[in-house]
Write a protein that holds these residues in place. Sequence first.
Motif, PDB file in Angstrom:
ATOM      1  N   LYS C 408       0.827  -1.207   0.000  1.00  0.00           N
ATOM      2  CA  LYS C 408       0.000   0.000   0.000  1.00  0.00           C
ATOM      3  C   LYS C 408       0.863   1.260   0.000  1.00  0.00           C
ATOM      4  N   GLY C 409       2.154   1.111  -0.156  1.00  0.00           N
ATOM      5  CA  GLY C 409       3.028   2.278  -0.221  1.00  0.00           C
ATOM      6  C   GLY C 409       3.381   2.876   1.122  1.00  0.00           C
ATOM      7  N   VAL C 410       3.284   2.096   2.181  1.00  0.00           N
ATOM      8  CA  VAL C 410       3.677   2.583   3.508  1.00  0.00           C
ATOM      9  C   VAL C 410       4.770   1.658   4.035  1.00  0.00           C
ATOM     10  N   LEU C 411       5.918   2.236   4.376  1.00  0.00           N
ATOM     11  CA  LEU C 411       6.965   1.436   5.012  1.00  0.00           C
ATOM     12  C   LEU C 411       6.800   1.599   6.512  1.00  0.00           C
ATOM     13  N   GLY C 412       6.223   0.566   7.117  1.00  0.00           N
ATOM     14  CA  GLY C 412       5.576   0.761   8.410  1.00  0.00           C
ATOM     15  C   GLY C 412       6.319   0.381   9.646  1.00  0.00           C
ATOM     16  N   GLY C 413       7.456  -0.236   9.594  1.00  0.00           N
ATOM     17  CA  GLY C 413       8.146  -0.625  10.811  1.00  0.00           C
ATOM     18  C   GLY C 413       8.890  -1.908  10.569  1.00  0.00           C
ATOM     19  N   VAL C 414       9.477  -2.437  11.613  1.00  0.00           N
ATOM     20  CA  VAL C 414      10.252  -3.672  11.504  1.00  0.00           C
ATOM     21  C   VAL C 414       9.584  -4.715  12.378  1.00  0.00           C
ATOM     22  N   SER C 415       9.412  -5.912  11.824  1.00  0.00           N
ATOM     23  CA  SER C 415       8.778  -6.960  12.619  1.00  0.00           C
ATOM     24  C   SER C 415       9.805  -7.576  13.555  1.00  0.00           C
ATOM     25  N   LEU C 416       9.383  -7.825  14.759  1.00  0.00           N
ATOM     26  CA  LEU C 416      10.296  -8.468  15.709  1.00  0.00           C
ATOM     27  C   LEU C 416      10.614  -9.886  15.254  1.00  0.00           C
ATOM     28  N   GLY C 417       9.722 -10.475  14.470  1.00  0.00           N
ATOM     29  CA  GLY C 417       9.989 -11.806  13.931  1.00  0.00           C
ATOM     30  C   GLY C 417      11.210 -11.815  13.020  1.00  0.00           C
ATOM     31  N   ARG C 418      11.402 -10.742  12.282  1.00  0.00           N
ATOM     32  CA  ARG C 418      12.593 -10.668  11.427  1.00  0.00           C
ATOM     33  C   ARG C 418      13.850 -10.466  12.265  1.00  0.00           C
ATOM     34  N   LEU C 419      13.714  -9.655  13.312  1.00  0.00           N
ATOM     35  CA  LEU C 419      14.879  -9.358  14.144  1.00  0.00           C
ATOM     36  C   LEU C 419      15.246 -10.530  15.057  1.00  0.00           C
ATOM     37  N   PHE C 420      14.207 -11.240  15.536  1.00  0.00           N
ATOM     38  CA  PHE C 420      14.452 -12.332  16.498  1.00  0.00           C
ATOM     39  C   PHE C 420      13.880 -13.628  15.945  1.00  0.00           C
ATOM     40  N   PRO C 421      14.448 -14.163  14.872  1.00  0.00           N
ATOM     41  CA  PRO C 421      13.869 -15.386  14.318  1.00  0.00           C
ATOM     42  C   PRO C 421      13.906 -16.483  15.382  1.00  0.00           C
ATOM     43  N   GLY C 422      12.806 -17.191  15.471  1.00  0.00           N
ATOM     44  CA  GLY C 422      12.790 -18.314  16.402  1.00  0.00           C
ATOM     45  C   GLY C 422      12.229 -17.982  17.768  1.00  0.00           C
ATOM     46  N   ALA C 424       9.115 -17.199  19.352  1.00  0.00           N
ATOM     47  CA  ALA C 424       7.696 -17.227  18.980  1.00  0.00           C
ATOM     48  C   ALA C 424       6.928 -16.076  19.623  1.00  0.00           C
ATOM     49  N   GLU C 425       7.276 -15.756  20.832  1.00  0.00           N
ATOM     50  CA  GLU C 425       6.506 -14.746  21.562  1.00  0.00           C
ATOM     51  C   GLU C 425       6.536 -13.387  20.872  1.00  0.00           C
ATOM     52  N   LEU C 426       7.584 -13.158  20.075  1.00  0.00           N
ATOM     53  CA  LEU C 426       7.772 -11.813  19.546  1.00  0.00           C
ATOM     54  C   LEU C 426       7.174 -11.611  18.155  1.00  0.00           C
ATOM     55  N   THR C 427       6.677 -12.660  17.540  1.00  0.00           N
ATOM     56  CA  THR C 427       6.296 -12.558  16.127  1.00  0.00           C
ATOM     57  C   THR C 427       5.184 -11.553  15.873  1.00  0.00           C
ATOM     58  N   HIS C 428       4.390 -11.224  16.872  1.00  0.00           N
ATOM     59  CA  HIS C 428       3.329 -10.235  16.687  1.00  0.00           C
ATOM     60  C   HIS C 428       3.824  -8.800  16.879  1.00  0.00           C
ATOM     61  N   GLY C 429       5.084  -8.682  17.216  1.00  0.00           N
ATOM     62  CA  GLY C 429       5.593  -7.350  17.559  1.00  0.00           C
ATOM     63  C   GLY C 429       6.110  -6.580  16.343  1.00  0.00           C
ATOM     64  N   MET C 430       5.898  -5.286  16.361  1.00  0.00           N
ATOM     65  CA  MET C 430       6.396  -4.411  15.300  1.00  0.00           C
ATOM     66  C   MET C 430       7.005  -3.173  15.957  1.00  0.00           C
ATOM     67  N   VAL C 431       8.219  -2.839  15.576  1.00  0.00           N
ATOM     68  CA  VAL C 431       8.888  -1.650  16.107  1.00  0.00           C
ATOM     69  C   VAL C 431       8.680  -0.506  15.127  1.00  0.00           C
ATOM     70  N   VAL C 432       8.149   0.587  15.615  1.00  0.00           N
ATOM     71  CA  VAL C 432       7.807   1.727  14.765  1.00  0.00           C
ATOM     72  C   VAL C 432       8.659   2.922  15.173  1.00  0.00           C
ATOM     73  N   ALA C 433       9.357   3.502  14.204  1.00  0.00           N
ATOM     74  CA  ALA C 433      10.192   4.675  14.477  1.00  0.00           C
ATOM     75  C   ALA C 433       9.560   5.913  13.835  1.00  0.00           C
ATOM     76  N   VAL C 434       9.595   7.019  14.550  1.00  0.00           N
ATOM     77  CA  VAL C 434       9.016   8.267  14.052  1.00  0.00           C
ATOM     78  C   VAL C 434      10.060   9.359  14.187  1.00  0.00           C
ATOM     79  N   THR C 435      10.348  10.030  13.095  1.00  0.00           N
ATOM     80  CA  THR C 435      11.301  11.137  13.179  1.00  0.00           C
ATOM     81  C   THR C 435      10.644  12.430  12.703  1.00  0.00           C
ATOM     82  N   GLU C 436      11.442  13.476  12.686  1.00  0.00           N
ATOM     83  CA  GLU C 436      10.934  14.780  12.265  1.00  0.00           C
ATOM     84  C   GLU C 436      10.499  14.785  10.812  1.00  0.00           C
ATOM     85  N   THR C 437      10.858  13.761  10.051  1.00  0.00           N
ATOM     86  CA  THR C 437      10.532  13.760   8.623  1.00  0.00           C
ATOM     87  C   THR C 437       9.110  13.304   8.347  1.00  0.00           C
TER      88      THR C 437
END
Lengths: 487, 487, 455, 455
Positions: C408-422, C424-437
């Motif tokens: 949909k043209g939105v780069l929305g965050g990083v999934s904890l599943g990608r950062l912490f493969p394996g 299981a508890e974290l797979t629903h997590g998404m880290v969202v960063a917001v800057t002045e831009t």
Amino acid sequence: LEEPLLFELGSTDRCGVDLQSVPEAMDRLGDLARTAPIDLPGLSEPETVRHYTRLSRQNYAIDLGIFPLGSCTMKHNPRLNEKMARLPGFADIHPLQPQATVQGALELIDRLAYWLMTLTGMPAVAMSPKAGAHGELCGMLAIRAALDARGDSRKVVLVPESAHGTNPATAAFCGFTVENIPANARGRVDVDALKARLGPDVAAVMITNPNTCGLFEPDLVDICAAVHAAGGFVYCDGANFNANVGRVRPGDLGIDAMHINLHKTFSTPHGGGGPGSGPVVFSEALAPFAPLPFVRKTREGFELVEEMQARESADHNHSFGRMVAFHGQMGMFVRALAYMMSHGADGLRQVAEDAVLNANYMLASLKDIYTAPFAETGPCMHEALFADDFLGPVGLTTLDLAKALIDEGFHPMTVYFPLVVHGAMLVEPTETESKASLDQLIGAMRSVAERMLASPNDFRTSPHLAPRRRLDETAAARKPVLGYKAA
Amino acid sequence: LEEPLLFELGSTDRCGVDLQSVPEAMDRLGDLARTAPIDLPGLSEPETVRHYTRLSRQNYAIDLGIFPLGSCTMKHNPRLNEKMARLPGFADIHPLQPQATVQGALELIDRLAYWLMTLTGMPAVAMSPKAGAHGELCGMLAIRAALDARGDSRKVVLVPESAHGTNPATAAFCGFTVENIPANARGRVDVDALKARLGPDVAAVMITNPNTCGLFEPDLVDICAAVHAAGGFVYCDGANFNANVGRVRPGDLGIDAMHINLHKTFSTPHGGGGPGSGPVVFSEALAPFAPLPFVRKTREGFELVEEMQARESADHNHSFGRMVAFHGQMGMFVRALAYMMSHGADGLRQVAEDAVLNANYMLASLKDIYTAPFAETGPCMHEALFADDFLGPVGLTTLDLAKALIDEGFHPMTVYFPLVVHGAMLVEPTETESKASLDQLIGAMRSVAERMLASPNDFRTSPHLAPRRRLDETAAARKPVLGYKAA
Amino acid sequence: MRYLPLAQADREAMLATIGAPDIDALFIDVPESARLGGPIAGLPNHSPEMLVERELAAMAGKNLTAGTVPFFVGAGAYKHHVPASVDHIIQRGEFLTAYTPYQPEIAQGTLQVLFEFQTQVARLTGMEVANASMYDGSTAMTEAVFMARRVTRRKKAIVSGGVHPHYVAVLNTLTRFTDDEVLTHTPSLTSGTPGDDMTTLIAAIDTETSCVVVQNPNIFGHVADLTPLAEAAHAAGALLIVVVTEVISLGAVKSPGEMGADIVVGEGQSIGNGLNFGGPYLGLFACRDKHVRQMPGRLCGETVDADGKRGFVLTLSTREQHIRREKATSNICTNSGLCALAFSVHMTLLGEKGLRQLAAINHARAVQLAERLARIPGVELVTQRFFNEFTLKLPVEARPVIRKLADKGVLGGVSLGRLFPGVAELTHGMVVAVTETATDNDFDAFEDALDEVLA
Amino acid sequence: MRYLPLAQADREAMLATIGAPDIDALFIDVPESARLGGPIAGLPNHSPEMLVERELAAMAGKNLTAGTVPFFVGAGAYKHHVPASVDHIIQRGEFLTAYTPYQPEIAQGTLQVLFEFQTQVARLTGMEVANASMYDGSTAMTEAVFMARRVTRRKKAIVSGGVHPHYVAVLNTLTRFTDDEVLTHTPSLTSGTPGDDMTTLIAAIDTETSCVVVQNPNIFGHVADLTPLAEAAHAAGALLIVVVTEVISLGAVKSPGEMGADIVVGEGQSIGNGLNFGGPYLGLFACRDKHVRQMPGRLCGETVDADGKRGFVLTLSTREQHIRREKATSNICTNSGLCALAFSVHMTLLGEKGLRQLAAINHARAVQLAERLARIPGVELVTQRFFNEFTLKLPVEARPVIRKLADKGVLGGVSLGRLFPGVAELTHGMVVAVTETATDNDFDAFEDALDEVLA
């Protein structure tokens, strides 16, 4: 290490680009093909970069230090402006593309025009002039065209003694006869003399405001009214608009035309001698005579009006014609608008205030040593004017002082201008210098002046520390060598 | 004019950026908010540009002249590379964006990997190491992992005397024990000594080729065979690949791993100390142990493989792990690929030839005055090695000569390296110097040498013409002042 | 070939001087079996600049550029606005094409910049001394662990579960063949403080512990008070190593130095440097004065020249490998000089005033967006105390959600599943960063898109 | 405000030094009626760099960029590939932010560049001397006409119908209020040589004629042998002024100097400079040695300094307005210094070898495309002898065709109707320019699109 000339470094078979091979095709030039040697040397890319990098280091520049050239307004050139001018959407579009494909470019020109009209309080602007002097020409052509349109053949243009040299040159170029108007003891136009000269033969008055002594012409409203009453126009040289911008709208003074040097007031880079850009604002009276092309906002978008024959336009049906091949200095427009938007109305007002403050600080800090012809008549605007009378007793001059400043690591001020003051030194710090920077220059100017008075003989042959000692300009002019010839 | 420190110029309330105002929102930091002064001075944009522009002019740089640092390969940095690295499609993408949105970036890494493998004749490459020394580490970790995988606990790494200092440091870092191998009289590895030392405890040999004396190791094929026969691996320090590229494929010599300094061979700029980039090519034997992540071409496009746990990969199932947070020096990859594509296979071969030609020209032109330890053993590769024995009689040293060259306007060569030669001077002109440039340097080196021999006392305290005289390095180290403290 | 100045006539004249019949004669040491008769097969020949440009631009065009879409990706690399003057300065040939300042008399430009950079980093982190930069944050962290080992002569490092998992991976790689012991913690979202509990960390400290490594704000965006941890570590004779991956946070969050850190490492990319798909970046490294001789990396120091003028040199190189060889403090050789310059220029433009304001904007904007997104049904805001990045727990796995957002043209965050493969508890997590831009429109687009994807 | 270094405390200290109570006191000379109490109404206040960038980028994004489409627009401005190193060099602060070299001791960089530029232009045009550049080609041409008047003391200029109509318009504007007589010719496509017939021009020359102005290649792309014209002009005591708008042509076409020109003016944009929507561009001006003192514009000359070292200065300024005032040779003041630098750098990279090859590529590609397009039914190739630009006569009016091509994403040329409003005969004409930047795909796209539009 001295940097040789390109012609001593390169050779005609060396090349710093790689190109496709030449495709097969019929030659259509025949005997008009160029076959004789051209003798243009080339260099590889590394050699080219090094040649020009080394040469660049023999220049002084605003990026290296204060550049206090009065009347030149050498201020900081923001790097954002350079970045914006290089956006492909501005830099890589052709002036003759279909207008539907350059709506953003036309919008930018329209937006810049709006800023210029608003800042000057004038109802019209011509964007195409390519430099300040070209803008003057534009203004005077409009005045000539307006006079012609009413069948008026007045020919005299009054120019104060302290005018920029370009003013009389421009007036003459448009077929006017130039007469000088003297300055009064306070460095301003002698209003009585001017009024006395007005009459049915006077086409226009050209006034620089602030004038070339760095002073505001306090009687300008009065002058404009008198000139208008006598059937003439007032051209205002806007080279010094940096002193007023945001604090005074020239339109409120009653002028008819004024050029604006985008590089002086709106920080487009001077680049060692251009390119400039000199839009001209016009009063209602002159607006119909403005040059082609111009941008007009329509319901469908922006339109570039390139010719009058084909269409009706109430505003411009008397246009005096085209001044340049295309539409003006787009690259400079982008830079100037980026600068204006960055500063905004509040920032531009601050620009004038800081420019004037810096100049008065220079004046106040040096007037005890340096001869300051008009210091007692009140504050200056954006430039502090000094003279070399104080050096007379030791037989040194403004030129010697300028060259001595070079050895201190500074670019000198403007020298021997304005002509109305003997050995003039016109110092324009601009608003982009810090107090620390001014204090450094003040310190150097005081120190040099003191040492010149104490040991004048040390200063007759400065500079000693620059890439070159004093250059023989007389020899250069007597037998000009204007291009390289192999020995 | 001396340029003060930022901390002497700026103040904490000055600012060279304009920012939006802070929007209304709940504060979620509470008592963890930073309230104490940080004491970080700011400057306006004009002051900032000037501060750094002035500072820059106290540097020597390849853009200003030849930078003949042996083993450092300071060559021209094409401006195209800089432009390409700044394309938003490369510069403004995040390492953790969904892979479908960075296919062009992955393609670029894959393409560069292909070039590196093809140029070296090696079947695999690890892209993520951030510099040459980091690449060495990568190579030695792969060797350690390969040994572990076969349950082999060999610990000894043989390093020739003439190795880069980083070689033993890296080996030690991976838990190896380092033993030196002597050089023979011709400046090469003593092959007999090396072969004699091989055995079941020798994990690897680290060889620099061309070696640090600028000489090709002619017995490398033989050495590799012997090491392999003894069950060890050969790590090749590729810092000097510029001498071979396009003429020799290191894979054809039999090595197992080699790092490539992109800035040395493929012209990414050194930037006053980095960033570098040190991809490592591997033999079949080591390929399975290469680090994560890596790019793999699939039917759907390019895939970035970030972890081994989750998927099967025949090639990488023994990866020793991750060396950096993300995927390596993308900005350097773009530059290196732009350079490779510009040169092509033919151009890169010419690079090696011109680099070697230039070095031999220096050697041939100076060996009558300068002590040239190995000049009689045949041609050198890309570096000409000299020694200061010839200065012994007048009590001057390599250091004095280096500083004297500064006064001639040149950056000195690498000094006191390699350690195997007394008072070594290692001159590497690179292929991007013209003959005229070499002749200038040769002239200066001859003139300085002659004058040093004639009037040695004039040269004990050079340089005199640089921004600084000799700096007291001992005082700096004895009582280190590593940051500004207000007086 | 545009980068090669030698003309054929030059080559011939030079060969004559050398006394070699042809160029091949200079390559006689190459074993015959390895000599190539001509250009390497499989690669194209040289290409005009215009065509190289066209081909690379085509590749660049296949990427979705951060600046063109609503963008909220962080987790160790951040999109900030960098003033145009920064790039102008780092492109000065005298900075761009200079080497490591080994001849200080003609390298004072680079050296003074490094000295100023070191000072800025030390003040920013609240420490006493900083080095001239390292490869990136992850390698800086690993070097810090090794430094702690040298200082304490102990081998056990305790690593918080809130540390960027890539950083932990790098540490694990580099300790795989040494006798260092690295005690890692698996993070959890269920505790009030995502990452791990301070008390667990404190409990793990013993007299074998060389250091405790903690990230602040941590990978989940959580900001913690590290003072108790510092006290516990110091009581046990261990060092506290604090990792900072979003250096702008130091304009708003109490510095590691103020909270008792002994070593601060960080990723400096946020200031002056672009995203660059992960590199080159800028490792920051700062510590206390008393440990300076155990510090890795290059250091620039003040001294005087023969005329007594102030000048700068690389110093304490006795720690470095080209002198110490196998006894060097670190394998690291180059620094990130040009990235450090960019950092220093941007930091100078900001000054303390600008940095604080920039940090305040980042914080306020992140708080605004967090509150908006937390109102979406099923979405839970996990991080309560954060700077400009926070973790959301989604009702479904985050990784496919992020892919759909990208569609949909939105780069929305990083999934904890990608950062912490394996994990299981974290797979629903998404880290969202917001800057002045990020603009209000970007917020709207993100909220709408997430709403739709989750609906 | 990021460009203003004064802090409020500085301002107060400075006012105290001056002895002024407040800033308003420094503006007392402004008439009360014109004093503004605060910022000018109707304009926004200052804006962060990020937002300015965003707003301008949005405007830029509304334009169809030449580099992104098949592009064949010329008629006085040409899209060529400019090497990246050119822009790098002109962005050096020492070039970008220097003033006119009035203090030559500290401006040798700019001055030597100008000296080299003058030499390059003189050689390129086949003339003996060139100035340091002017605003653009059109103003340079007007200046040449005035110069011819000064040299010949005659007032009648004869202008070929093949000269760029905008150039003619500028000349007409600037002679509108002088007593110069400008004799223009309406061009025609029907003669074998589009533009006008050489014999007509020659016939117009008389003893009142100061100069004949002719463009080569002309606006229709036609390349002519100017030798007969030169001979006729010289026989009548008049000068031949040759205009060159595509300077790359000088790498393939016999130079104006070789054909007898007395003054050569041109637009130098093609070398080193981008399209820039029409400006800034670069006026070239070259002439014979004997006329140098009548030449307008800045000149850089060689001299020596007090130590006898070679150096450069601006010279012959006795011709200039700041000294001569109303008697100056020209109103022109600035030159196009930075554009001249870009030209000179690109010219140096090319060298004679590169220039000739580039010109040959341009010519060959144009011939290839002309032949392809001429095969489209109803399309006639009017120009037979051309360099990289040719005129097609379409079966319908060209202007709407070009708009339809643009709708299809092809920027296909310039309609003669736009260039010559009111000349009915020309409305079916389209001028097509082809440079080295056009690919085979671009050719295909143009041919297909034109085929479709005309079908």
